[in-house]
Design a protein around this motif. Structure first.
Motif, mmCIF file in Angstrom:
data_model
loop_
_atom_site.group_PDB
_atom_site.id
_atom_site.type_symbol
_atom_site.label_atom_id
_atom_site.label_comp_id
_atom_site.label_asym_id
_atom_site.label_seq_id
_atom_site.Cartn_x
_atom_site.Cartn_y
_atom_site.Cartn_z
ATOM 1 N N HIS A 163 19.998 8.033 14.648
ATOM 2 C CA HIS A 163 19.390 9.350 14.852
ATOM 3 C C HIS A 163 17.921 9.379 14.424
ATOM 4 C CE1 HIS A 163 23.534 10.402 15.459
ATOM 5 N NE2 HIS A 163 23.829 10.199 14.183
ATOM 6 N N ALA A 164 17.382 8.218 14.071
ATOM 7 C CA ALA A 164 16.053 8.181 13.472
ATOM 8 C C ALA A 164 14.953 7.811 14.459
ATOM 9 C CB ALA A 164 16.034 7.193 12.303
ATOM 10 N N ASP A 165 13.797 8.439 14.286
ATOM 11 C CA ASP A 165 12.573 8.010 14.942
ATOM 12 C C ASP A 165 11.876 7.023 14.012
ATOM 13 O OD1 ASP A 165 12.961 9.822 17.073
ATOM 14 O OD2 ASP A 165 12.074 11.431 15.883
ATOM 15 N N VAL A 166 11.164 6.060 14.592
ATOM 16 C CA VAL A 166 10.533 5.006 13.799
ATOM 17 C C VAL A 166 9.052 4.903 14.149
ATOM 18 C CG1 VAL A 166 10.560 2.550 13.191
ATOM 19 C CG2 VAL A 166 12.699 3.724 13.740
ATOM 20 N N LEU A 167 8.226 4.773 13.135
ATOM 21 C CA LEU A 167 6.794 4.588 13.329
ATOM 22 C C LEU A 167 6.306 3.486 12.393
ATOM 23 C CD1 LEU A 167 4.017 5.549 14.508
ATOM 24 C CD2 LEU A 167 3.847 7.043 12.489
ATOM 25 N N THR A 168 5.568 2.521 12.945
ATOM 26 C CA THR A 168 4.946 1.482 12.134
ATOM 27 C C THR A 168 3.452 1.750 12.055
ATOM 28 O OG1 THR A 168 6.599 -0.213 12.663
ATOM 29 C CG2 THR A 168 4.453 -0.982 11.920
ATOM 30 N N VAL A 169 2.917 1.718 10.847
ATOM 31 C CA VAL A 169 1.494 1.953 10.604
ATOM 32 C C VAL A 169 0.919 0.740 9.882
ATOM 33 C CG1 VAL A 169 -0.210 3.393 9.417
ATOM 34 C CG2 VAL A 169 1.815 4.447 10.459
ATOM 35 N N ARG A 170 -0.185 0.231 10.371
ATOM 36 C CA ARG A 170 -0.860 -0.866 9.683
ATOM 37 C C ARG A 170 -1.692 -0.308 8.522
ATOM 38 N NH1 ARG A 170 -4.066 -5.328 12.176
ATOM 39 N NH2 ARG A 170 -5.649 -3.691 12.080
ATOM 40 N N TYR A 171 -1.537 -0.920 7.373
ATOM 41 C CA TYR A 171 -2.322 -0.523 6.198
ATOM 42 C C TYR A 171 -3.808 -0.561 6.517
ATOM 43 C CZ TYR A 171 -4.607 -1.138 1.652
ATOM 44 O OH TYR A 171 -5.451 -1.026 0.561
ATOM 45 N N PRO B 238 -9.581 5.366 -4.410
ATOM 46 C CA PRO B 238 -9.320 4.373 -5.469
ATOM 47 C C PRO B 238 -9.685 4.879 -6.858
ATOM 48 C CG PRO B 238 -10.254 3.301 -3.548
ATOM 49 C CD PRO B 238 -10.313 4.776 -3.274
ATOM 50 N N GLY B 239 -10.827 5.562 -6.969
ATOM 51 C CA GLY B 239 -11.232 6.076 -8.270
ATOM 52 C C GLY B 239 -10.262 7.090 -8.829
ATOM 53 N N GLY C 163 0.772 -1.236 0.000
ATOM 54 C CA GLY C 163 0.000 0.000 0.000
ATOM 55 C C GLY C 163 0.798 1.278 0.000
ATOM 56 N N SER C 164 2.098 1.209 -0.236
ATOM 57 C CA SER C 164 2.912 2.436 -0.165
ATOM 58 C C SER C 164 2.592 3.408 -1.296
ATOM 59 C CB SER C 164 4.402 2.097 -0.166
ATOM 60 O OG SER C 164 4.786 1.454 -1.365
ATOM 61 N N THR C 165 2.132 2.913 -2.436
ATOM 62 C CA THR C 165 1.787 3.819 -3.532
ATOM 63 C C THR C 165 0.632 4.730 -3.133
ATOM 64 O OG1 THR C 165 2.532 2.236 -5.196
ATOM 65 C CG2 THR C 165 1.029 3.963 -5.937
ATOM 66 N N TRP C 166 -0.365 4.172 -2.489
ATOM 67 C CA TRP C 166 -1.496 4.969 -2.004
ATOM 68 C C TRP C 166 -1.019 6.027 -1.008
ATOM 69 C CZ3 TRP C 166 -4.681 3.355 2.698
ATOM 70 C CH2 TRP C 166 -5.710 4.282 2.932
ATOM 71 N N MET D 56 -1.048 10.304 -1.307
ATOM 72 C CA MET D 56 -1.548 11.252 -0.306
ATOM 73 C C MET D 56 -0.459 12.235 0.092
ATOM 74 S SD MET D 56 -4.193 9.145 2.149
ATOM 75 C CE MET D 56 -3.151 7.729 2.542
ATOM 76 N N LEU D 57 0.748 11.745 0.270
ATOM 77 C CA LEU D 57 1.851 12.627 0.643
ATOM 78 C C LEU D 57 2.136 13.646 -0.451
ATOM 79 C CD1 LEU D 57 4.248 10.055 2.342
ATOM 80 C CD2 LEU D 57 3.216 12.059 3.444
ATOM 81 N N ALA D 58 2.067 13.225 -1.703
ATOM 82 C CA ALA D 58 2.297 14.158 -2.811
ATOM 83 C C ALA D 58 1.241 15.251 -2.819
ATOM 84 C CB ALA D 58 2.305 13.408 -4.149
ATOM 85 N N ALA D 59 -0.014 14.860 -2.577
ATOM 86 C CA ALA D 59 -1.093 15.849 -2.538
ATOM 87 C C ALA D 59 -0.914 16.800 -1.357
ATOM 88 C CB ALA D 59 -2.446 15.145 -2.459
#
Length: 291
Positions: A158-166, A204-205, A14-17, A21-24
């Protein structure tokens, strides 16, 4: 905070979706072509193919998407320049079915579907024989998850990490995407109106329209890729061939699907995998994918 923000996931998660959103959100307008998405969060794999790399120590926030495991040697130069790592995890059952669709195996082609599913179960992920999506750098599904959830402190100190469930992002995209943007710390306060606009821009549309528009305008070569399916697509684009017979890169976003249509033995083998004592079962249970 400057530095690289990795958008990391196993293929077909699901990274493309999320990147749409990030691009928008970052541009204030819905992406019209795949190149608009790439411009805001380029794919490391595609950059490598064309002899490019992200900056090692960016002087601003930089989004980069990858399917590679966090511990591949290729990412070592980015150790000190990584500020954030967002890991998107998805039910591996749906990863399997999404990859099977991309490999052009229709659901009624039981023989090929069973072989694909067996290979996924045996390999604990997209093995090199599984067609589009397989790469040594991606590892197995549990190895990929482990690298981004348990090792980043050592790999990217030096990184913060976050896991998100699709599945959580699908269930409440406005809330979860707002959390994603806040975590990524893109240099300005989170804007609720822009969050809602970004989510609306990646339905999706609208994503199907984006894909179709990209193909019509010759931007199809910029679509999200995996190393396993790029060569054939490039040849079509070079020779003017059609992608009409190739399945859409975009899936339907379904989750929690059964493998029983491939045979009860396939479903049983998968259940044994997620309920055993392997690393696959460990992460399937941790992220509530062992149902």
């Amino acid at each position: 905070m400057n530095g690289i923000r990795w958008i990391a996931s196993y293929p077909k998660s699901g990274s493309t979706w999320l990147r749409c959103m990030l691009a928008a959100y970052t541009t204030g307008r819905a992406p019209q072509l795949w190149s608009d998405v790439h411009a805001e969060s380029p794919e490391l794999e595609a950059m490598l193919r064309f002899g490019d790399l992200p900056p090692l120590r960016p002087s601003e926030p930089v989004l980069v998407k990858t399917h590679f495991k966090a511990d591949v040697p290729l990412l070592r130069p980015f150790r000190d320049g990584t500020a954030k790592a967002l890991h998107l995890v998805r039910n591996p059952r749906d990863v399997l079915l999404n990859a099977m669709r991309l490999a052009r195996i229709p659901r009624d082609d039981t023989e090929r579907g069973r072989a694909f599913a067996r290979d996924f179960i045996t390999s604990k992920g997209l093995g090199l024989r599984s067609g589009p999506g397989g790469s040594p750098g991606y590892g197995t599904w549990p190895d990929n998850v482990r690298s981004w959830t348990e090792s980043p402190g050592e790999l990217f100190p030096h990184a913060d990490v976050l896991t998100v469930r699709y599945e959580d992002l699908r269930a409440d995209p406005v809330t979860r995407f707002s959390e994603v943007v806040e975590f990524l710390d893109l240099g300005r306060p989170v804007d609720g109106e822009n969050i809602r606009h970004a989510v609306d821009s990646a339905t999706p549309g609208r994503m199907r329209e984006l894909a179709e528009r990209s193909d019509r305008q010759g931007d199809g070569k910029k679509r999200p890729i995996h190393l396993g399916d790029r060569t054939e697509h490039d040849e079509r684009m070079r020779t003017g061939g059609s992608d009409a017979e190739k399945p859409s890169f975009l899936g339907d976003g379904k989750d929690g699907q059964s493998l029983a249509f491939l045979g009860e033995d396939i479903e049983s083998a998968y259940q044994e995998l997620v309920h055993g004592d392997s690393g696959f079962a460990h992460y399937a249970k941790q992220y509530e994918y062992a149902g």
